[in-house]
Design a protein around this motif. Structure first.
Motif, PDB file in Angstrom:
ATOM      1  N   PRO A 238     -12.973   2.533   3.850  1.00  0.00           N
ATOM      2  CA  PRO A 238     -14.424   2.794   3.851  1.00  0.00           C
ATOM      3  C   PRO A 238     -15.240   1.515   3.748  1.00  0.00           C
ATOM      4  CG  PRO A 238     -13.264   4.255   2.337  1.00  0.00           C
ATOM      5  CD  PRO A 238     -12.279   3.220   2.751  1.00  0.00           C
ATOM      6  N   LYS A 239     -16.494   1.589   4.190  1.00  0.00           N
ATOM      7  CA  LYS A 239     -17.344   0.412   4.247  1.00  0.00           C
ATOM      8  C   LYS A 239     -17.690  -0.150   2.868  1.00  0.00           C
ATOM      9  CE  LYS A 239     -20.599   2.132   6.654  1.00  0.00           C
ATOM     10  NZ  LYS A 239     -21.864   2.220   7.433  1.00  0.00           N
ATOM     11  N   GLU A 240     -17.541   0.651   1.803  1.00  0.00           N
ATOM     12  CA  GLU A 240     -17.838   0.100   0.476  1.00  0.00           C
ATOM     13  C   GLU A 240     -16.841  -0.983   0.066  1.00  0.00           C
ATOM     14  OE1 GLU A 240     -16.271   4.366  -0.453  1.00  0.00           O
ATOM     15  OE2 GLU A 240     -17.486   3.384   1.086  1.00  0.00           O
ATOM     16  N   TYR A 241     -15.710  -1.069   0.771  1.00  0.00           N
ATOM     17  CA  TYR A 241     -14.726  -2.101   0.482  1.00  0.00           C
ATOM     18  C   TYR A 241     -14.802  -3.257   1.482  1.00  0.00           C
ATOM     19  CZ  TYR A 241     -12.757   1.605  -2.398  1.00  0.00           C
ATOM     20  OH  TYR A 241     -12.585   2.600  -3.319  1.00  0.00           O
ATOM     21  N   TYR A 242     -15.832  -3.261   2.306  1.00  0.00           N
ATOM     22  CA  TYR A 242     -15.965  -4.253   3.372  1.00  0.00           C
ATOM     23  C   TYR A 242     -16.127  -5.663   2.803  1.00  0.00           C
ATOM     24  CZ  TYR A 242     -18.397  -6.848   7.079  1.00  0.00           C
ATOM     25  OH  TYR A 242     -18.788  -7.786   7.981  1.00  0.00           O
ATOM     26  N   VAL A 243     -15.259  -6.569   3.249  1.00  0.00           N
ATOM     27  CA  VAL A 243     -15.339  -7.977   2.875  1.00  0.00           C
ATOM     28  C   VAL A 243     -15.091  -8.804   4.138  1.00  0.00           C
ATOM     29  CG1 VAL A 243     -14.433  -9.838   1.444  1.00  0.00           C
ATOM     30  CG2 VAL A 243     -14.463  -7.506   0.553  1.00  0.00           C
ATOM     31  N   PRO A 244     -16.113  -9.463   4.686  1.00  0.00           N
ATOM     32  CA  PRO A 244     -15.902 -10.239   5.905  1.00  0.00           C
ATOM     33  C   PRO A 244     -14.771 -11.247   5.736  1.00  0.00           C
ATOM     34  CG  PRO A 244     -18.238 -10.062   5.412  1.00  0.00           C
ATOM     35  CD  PRO A 244     -17.519  -9.497   4.230  1.00  0.00           C
ATOM     36  N   GLY A 245     -13.871 -11.267   6.721  1.00  0.00           N
ATOM     37  CA  GLY A 245     -12.781 -12.225   6.728  1.00  0.00           C
ATOM     38  C   GLY A 245     -11.570 -11.853   5.901  1.00  0.00           C
ATOM     39  N   ALA A 246     -11.646 -10.774   5.099  1.00  0.00           N
ATOM     40  CA  ALA A 246     -10.537 -10.430   4.211  1.00  0.00           C
ATOM     41  C   ALA A 246      -9.303 -10.000   5.006  1.00  0.00           C
ATOM     42  CB  ALA A 246     -10.950  -9.320   3.251  1.00  0.00           C
ATOM     43  N   LEU A 247      -8.131 -10.406   4.527  1.00  0.00           N
ATOM     44  CA  LEU A 247      -6.860  -9.919   5.049  1.00  0.00           C
ATOM     45  C   LEU A 247      -6.458  -8.681   4.266  1.00  0.00           C
ATOM     46  CD1 LEU A 247      -4.991 -13.343   5.128  1.00  0.00           C
ATOM     47  CD2 LEU A 247      -5.670 -12.045   7.143  1.00  0.00           C
ATOM     48  N   VAL A 248      -5.854  -7.706   4.941  1.00  0.00           N
ATOM     49  CA  VAL A 248      -5.370  -6.506   4.266  1.00  0.00           C
ATOM     50  C   VAL A 248      -4.008  -6.140   4.827  1.00  0.00           C
ATOM     51  CG1 VAL A 248      -7.705  -5.604   3.856  1.00  0.00           C
ATOM     52  CG2 VAL A 248      -6.450  -4.886   5.887  1.00  0.00           C
ATOM     53  N   ASP A 249      -3.223  -5.458   4.009  1.00  0.00           N
ATOM     54  CA  ASP A 249      -2.050  -4.768   4.518  1.00  0.00           C
ATOM     55  C   ASP A 249      -1.895  -3.458   3.763  1.00  0.00           C
ATOM     56  OD1 ASP A 249      -0.771  -5.370   2.080  1.00  0.00           O
ATOM     57  OD2 ASP A 249       0.241  -7.115   2.910  1.00  0.00           O
ATOM     58  N   ILE A 250      -1.059  -2.558   4.286  1.00  0.00           N
ATOM     59  CA  ILE A 250      -0.919  -1.232   3.697  1.00  0.00           C
ATOM     60  C   ILE A 250       0.545  -0.949   3.370  1.00  0.00           C
ATOM     61  CG2 ILE A 250      -2.977  -0.305   4.832  1.00  0.00           C
ATOM     62  CD1 ILE A 250      -1.153   1.028   6.890  1.00  0.00           C
ATOM     63  N   THR A 251       0.747  -0.170   2.318  1.00  0.00           N
ATOM     64  CA  THR A 251       2.078   0.308   1.934  1.00  0.00           C
ATOM     65  C   THR A 251       1.964   1.779   1.558  1.00  0.00           C
ATOM     66  OG1 THR A 251       1.749  -0.337  -0.390  1.00  0.00           O
ATOM     67  CG2 THR A 251       2.762  -1.965   1.066  1.00  0.00           C
ATOM     68  N   TRP A 252       3.131   2.465   1.528  1.00  0.00           N
ATOM     69  CA  TRP A 252       3.125   3.871   1.123  1.00  0.00           C
ATOM     70  C   TRP A 252       4.493   4.263   0.597  1.00  0.00           C
ATOM     71  CZ3 TRP A 252       2.385   2.846   6.532  1.00  0.00           C
ATOM     72  CH2 TRP A 252       3.509   3.047   7.321  1.00  0.00           C
ATOM     73  N   ALA A 253       4.525   5.384  -0.098  1.00  0.00           N
ATOM     74  CA  ALA A 253       5.775   5.929  -0.619  1.00  0.00           C
ATOM     75  C   ALA A 253       6.426   6.822   0.432  1.00  0.00           C
ATOM     76  CB  ALA A 253       5.510   6.723  -1.900  1.00  0.00           C
ATOM     77  N   ALA A 254       7.709   7.148   0.212  1.00  0.00           N
ATOM     78  CA  ALA A 254       8.438   8.009   1.145  1.00  0.00           C
ATOM     79  C   ALA A 254       7.732   9.361   1.264  1.00  0.00           C
ATOM     80  CB  ALA A 254       9.877   8.201   0.677  1.00  0.00           C
ATOM     81  N   GLY A 255       7.734   9.914   2.471  1.00  0.00           N
ATOM     82  CA  GLY A 255       7.154  11.232   2.693  1.00  0.00           C
ATOM     83  C   GLY A 255       5.687  11.228   3.034  1.00  0.00           C
ATOM     84  N   LEU A 256       5.101  10.040   3.243  1.00  0.00           N
ATOM     85  CA  LEU A 256       3.691  10.014   3.654  1.00  0.00           C
ATOM     86  C   LEU A 256       3.515  10.839   4.925  1.00  0.00           C
ATOM     87  CD1 LEU A 256       0.763   8.829   3.487  1.00  0.00           C
ATOM     88  CD2 LEU A 256       1.594   7.006   4.992  1.00  0.00           C
ATOM     89  N   VAL A 257       4.457  10.681   5.848  1.00  0.00           N
ATOM     90  CA  VAL A 257       4.455  11.482   7.065  1.00  0.00           C
ATOM     91  C   VAL A 257       5.868  12.022   7.283  1.00  0.00           C
ATOM     92  CG1 VAL A 257       2.607  10.140   8.126  1.00  0.00           C
ATOM     93  CG2 VAL A 257       4.984   9.517   8.582  1.00  0.00           C
ATOM     94  N   THR A 258       5.974  13.063   8.105  1.00  0.00           N
ATOM     95  CA  THR A 258       7.267  13.584   8.537  1.00  0.00           C
ATOM     96  C   THR A 258       7.248  13.710  10.044  1.00  0.00           C
ATOM     97  OG1 THR A 258       6.672  15.930   8.502  1.00  0.00           O
ATOM     98  CG2 THR A 258       7.355  14.949   6.402  1.00  0.00           C
ATOM     99  N   ASN A 259       8.443  13.843  10.635  1.00  0.00           N
ATOM    100  CA  ASN A 259       8.428  14.187  12.048  1.00  0.00           C
ATOM    101  C   ASN A 259       8.092  15.667  12.182  1.00  0.00           C
ATOM    102  OD1 ASN A 259      10.806  15.677  11.600  1.00  0.00           O
ATOM    103  ND2 ASN A 259      12.122  14.017  12.329  1.00  0.00           N
ATOM    104  N   GLN A 260       8.005  16.146  13.369  1.00  0.00           N
ATOM    105  CA  GLN A 260       7.540  17.521  13.576  1.00  0.00           C
ATOM    106  C   GLN A 260       8.541  18.557  13.097  1.00  0.00           C
ATOM    107  OE1 GLN A 260       6.470  17.427  17.752  1.00  0.00           O
ATOM    108  NE2 GLN A 260       4.322  17.040  17.223  1.00  0.00           N
ATOM    109  N   LEU A 261       9.751  18.101  12.784  1.00  0.00           N
ATOM    110  CA  LEU A 261      10.754  19.035  12.252  1.00  0.00           C
ATOM    111  C   LEU A 261      10.972  18.834  10.770  1.00  0.00           C
ATOM    112  CD1 LEU A 261      13.333  18.978  15.179  1.00  0.00           C
ATOM    113  CD2 LEU A 261      11.485  20.585  14.747  1.00  0.00           C
ATOM    114  N   GLY A 262      10.081  18.025  10.122  1.00  0.00           N
ATOM    115  CA  GLY A 262      10.098  17.937   8.665  1.00  0.00           C
ATOM    116  C   GLY A 262      10.854  16.788   8.063  1.00  0.00           C
ATOM    117  N   ALA A 263      11.471  15.936   8.846  1.00  0.00           N
ATOM    118  CA  ALA A 263      12.186  14.800   8.268  1.00  0.00           C
ATOM    119  C   ALA A 263      11.179  13.774   7.761  1.00  0.00           C
ATOM    120  CB  ALA A 263      13.106  14.182   9.310  1.00  0.00           C
ATOM    121  N   PRO A 264      11.230  13.389   6.469  1.00  0.00           N
ATOM    122  CA  PRO A 264      10.211  12.491   5.909  1.00  0.00           C
ATOM    123  C   PRO A 264      10.473  11.038   6.271  1.00  0.00           C
ATOM    124  CG  PRO A 264      11.790  13.069   4.214  1.00  0.00           C
ATOM    125  CD  PRO A 264      12.183  13.848   5.442  1.00  0.00           C
ATOM    126  N   CYS A 265       9.396  10.267   6.371  1.00  0.00           N
ATOM    127  CA  CYS A 265       9.530   8.832   6.596  1.00  0.00           C
ATOM    128  C   CYS A 265       9.972   8.150   5.312  1.00  0.00           C
ATOM    129  CB  CYS A 265       8.209   8.234   7.069  1.00  0.00           C
ATOM    130  SG  CYS A 265       6.926   8.188   5.788  1.00  0.00           S
TER     131      CYS A 265
END
Length: 596
Positions: A238-265
């Motif tokens: 969201p724009k409330e976290y906007y910082v010009p020039g900032a570097l970002v990366d993302i992480t997540w725990a297992a199961g954030l998404v699954t394939n269409q047959l239910g196998a978790p990432c």
């Protein structure tokens, strides 16, 4: 010859007559038997294998089939029967095309055999297939009369127990919102409790090992921030976290998404940035993105509130207060960055332009890199000593300074704010002077005494004159001494004394402004231009009578304590005749009733 030809014609004509007179039975219509399409089935066995069966129906004289990847689509039965199915075949009739195919004469048997005609049930077991993918068998038959059946199809979807893996990523910024898109090797759906960690970094905030230090982490869970669209994962910061020039990366725990047959990432925990020690190129270890750079302003004011207050309600800037400096080497010309974060460094291409305008009008301009930064503060330094009385301006060129996020400054200028002080104190002007002037008749007047003392009324001036060019003052003449600018300003229209029934006032005749004497060197007061003196006023009519004294070209030198330069009083002295009229109230300012 002629008779023979005629005989033949007659014979043919007779034959034609005979034929025309003969009646034959009509042909019976041919009846074509219908034919059913083969029975087909398709069953998924695993992530990479399916089994398919084909069983021709009674009356089948010939059949044809094809197996292809994908859901069932339109295939022309007659074309398939002729060997032109119109789809990319994995198996076509009994011929292996692109997969390992086990062909069995009977499902119960475990031996390999080729498909044979007619009327044998055929079983396919296809292996080495893709997970979570449709595979379809198409079949058609014909009878002995060439009648073609309808098309028969059966589709199997392979299972998918393999965790989806990241294969691509992209990012985009719009309206201060940074969006990261992640594509997996399978179409995905969002898990039950989606949560993504977003880590923020600044490219100029690194340790001795060139590893960039993490600044903060936020957690996104709302559906409008973490969502799936067309099988792709999207993360919107969201724009409330906007910082010009900032570097970002993302992480997540297992199961954030699954394939269409239910196998978790699996969990995605790769994160961080560092600079390659050999190339100094920035390296990302995870799914990264960066906000676009935005050039920042530099302000003369420490806070935006001060700047707003300075501009005022009408938003029009007023003149900045002058800053006086006696020691140019100690002068720090301070300004303040409006950057996204602390300032990081001064560029090797930084350019500081200094302009000093002397009182004579001569201008001195030079450039340097004497800039320092600390937090949001910017310090500019003079590279050489301007002469006393010079007004200093400076400009910091665009791109001279960078903040921790990699943003650079816009051009910034401060004009005519810094003034090279003469460095005097109030005591430097107090004392007795030997003064000389030029009269209105171009005659030398003096030497006469000019005496300056500490003021007895600070509201009227910080000094007062007790002897005004050889005339003792019945009332003090107040003045202001600016020690920085070396200016002695004597306010006009001050009552000086009374002589012969006339009021005498201090007055400047050059441009009806106050008399200003300058101390360009210690102990010497001068003014080469202004005409000044004493103006006489009739106390009864309150009208001006004329000048009693009118001078120009003042040069007054302070008398040493040893009395090296002797001063004299001229015959124009009024000191013995002065007396204050009864009821007169002097204010040291303009007498409103006086008319000239």
């Amino acid at each position: 010859m002629t008779s023979m030809k005629r005989l033949s014609i007659v014979f043919l004509a007779a034959a034609a007559v005979f034929a025309a007179c003969t009646k034959f039975a009509e042909d019976a219509p041919i009846v074509y038997a219908s034919i059913e399409a083969p029975a087909v089935t398709a069953t998924a066995l695993s992530d990479s294998a399916v089994t398919m069966t084909l069983e021709p129906k009674p009356g089948t004289a010939y059949y044809s089939y094809v197996v292809a990847e994908g859901a069932a689509t339109k295939v022309n039965p007659a074309s398939l029967l002729k060997g032109k199915p119109g789809v990319k075949a994995l198996v076509f009739n009994d011929k292996e095309v692109a997969a390992v195919v086990e062909v069995k004469a009977d499902p119960a048997e475990d031996t390999k055999a080729t498909a044979t005609l007619p009327l044998e049930k055929v079983v396919f077991e296809l292996t080495d297939l893709k997970p979570n993918t449709n595979y379809t068998i198409y079949a058609v038959a014909s009878n002995s009369q060439g009648v073609v059946s309808e098309l028969a199809t059966a589709t199997a979807l392979t299972t998918d127990g393999i965790a989806p893996k990241v294969i691509k990523r992209a990012s985009e910024e719009a309206d201060s919102v940074l969006t990261i898109a992640v594509k997996f090797d399978d179409p995905i759906v969002l898990g039950e409790n989606p949560l993504v960690n977003v880590n923020f970094y600044a490219e100029n905030n690194y340790d001795n090992n060139l590893v960039i230090q993490k600044l903060t982490t936020i957690h996104l869970t709302e559906s409008e921030n973490v969502y799936e669209y067309a099988g792709v994962l999207y993360v919107e910061i969201p724009k409330e976290y906007y910082v010009p020039g900032a570097l970002v990366d993302i992480t997540w725990a297992a199961g954030l998404v699954t394939n269409q047959l239910g196998a978790p990432c699996s969990a995605f925990e790769y994160e961080g940035f560092y600079y390659d020690p050999e190339t100094y190129e920035l390296v990302a270890e995870g799914i990264d993105a960066q906000y676009g750079y935005v050039d920042f302003d530099i302000s003369y004011f420490a806070t935006e509130e001060e700047e707003d207050k300075f501009k005022g309600e009408d938003e029009e800037e007023t003149e900045l207060e002058t800053i006086y400096f006696p020691d140019w080497e100690a002068l720090e010309m301070v300004s303040y960055a409006r950057a996204s974060g602390p300032l990081a460094y001064v560029s090797s291409k930084a350019k500081l332009t200094i302009t000093a305008v002397e009182e004579s009008g001569r201008t001195v301009t030079y450039t340097s890199q004497d800039i320092d930064v600390d937090g949001d503060e910017v310090y500019a330094y003079l590279g050489e000593d301007p002469c006393a009385g010079a007004t200093v301006s400076y400009t910091i060129s665009a791109g001279s300074i960078y903040d921790v996020f990699g943003n650079k400054n816009k051009e910034f200028t401060v004009e005519d704010v810094y003034y090279r002080s003469y460095g005097y104190a109030l005591e430097d002007v107090i004392g007795t002077y030997s003064a000389r002037c030029i009269t209105s008749k171009n005659q030398l007047y003096g030497p006469v005494e000019l005496t300056i003392a500490a003021s007895d009324n600070p509201e009227k001036g910080n000094v007062m004159i007790t002897n005004y060019f050889g005339n003792n003052c019945l009332l003090p003449v107040y003045a202001w001494f600016d020690a920085d600018e070396a200016k002695l300003t004597i306010t006009e229209w001050q009552l000086f004394g009374v002589l012969g029934g006339k009021y005498y006032l201090i007055h400047s005749a050059y441009n009806e402004e106050d008399l200003v004497l300058r101390m360009y060197e210690p102990g010497v007061l001068s003014d080469p231009s202004d005409k000044f003196g004493l103006y006489a006023v009739d106390p009864e009519t309150q009208k001006g009578v004329g000048y009693y004294m009118l001078f120009t070209n003042v040069m007054a030198t302070k008398v040493a304590d040893t009395g090296e330069e002797e001063t004299t009083q001229t015959q124009s002295s009024m000191s013995l005749d002065f007396k204050l009229p009864e009821g007169f109230k002097g204010k040291g300012g303009n007498l409103g009733l006086i008319e000239f």
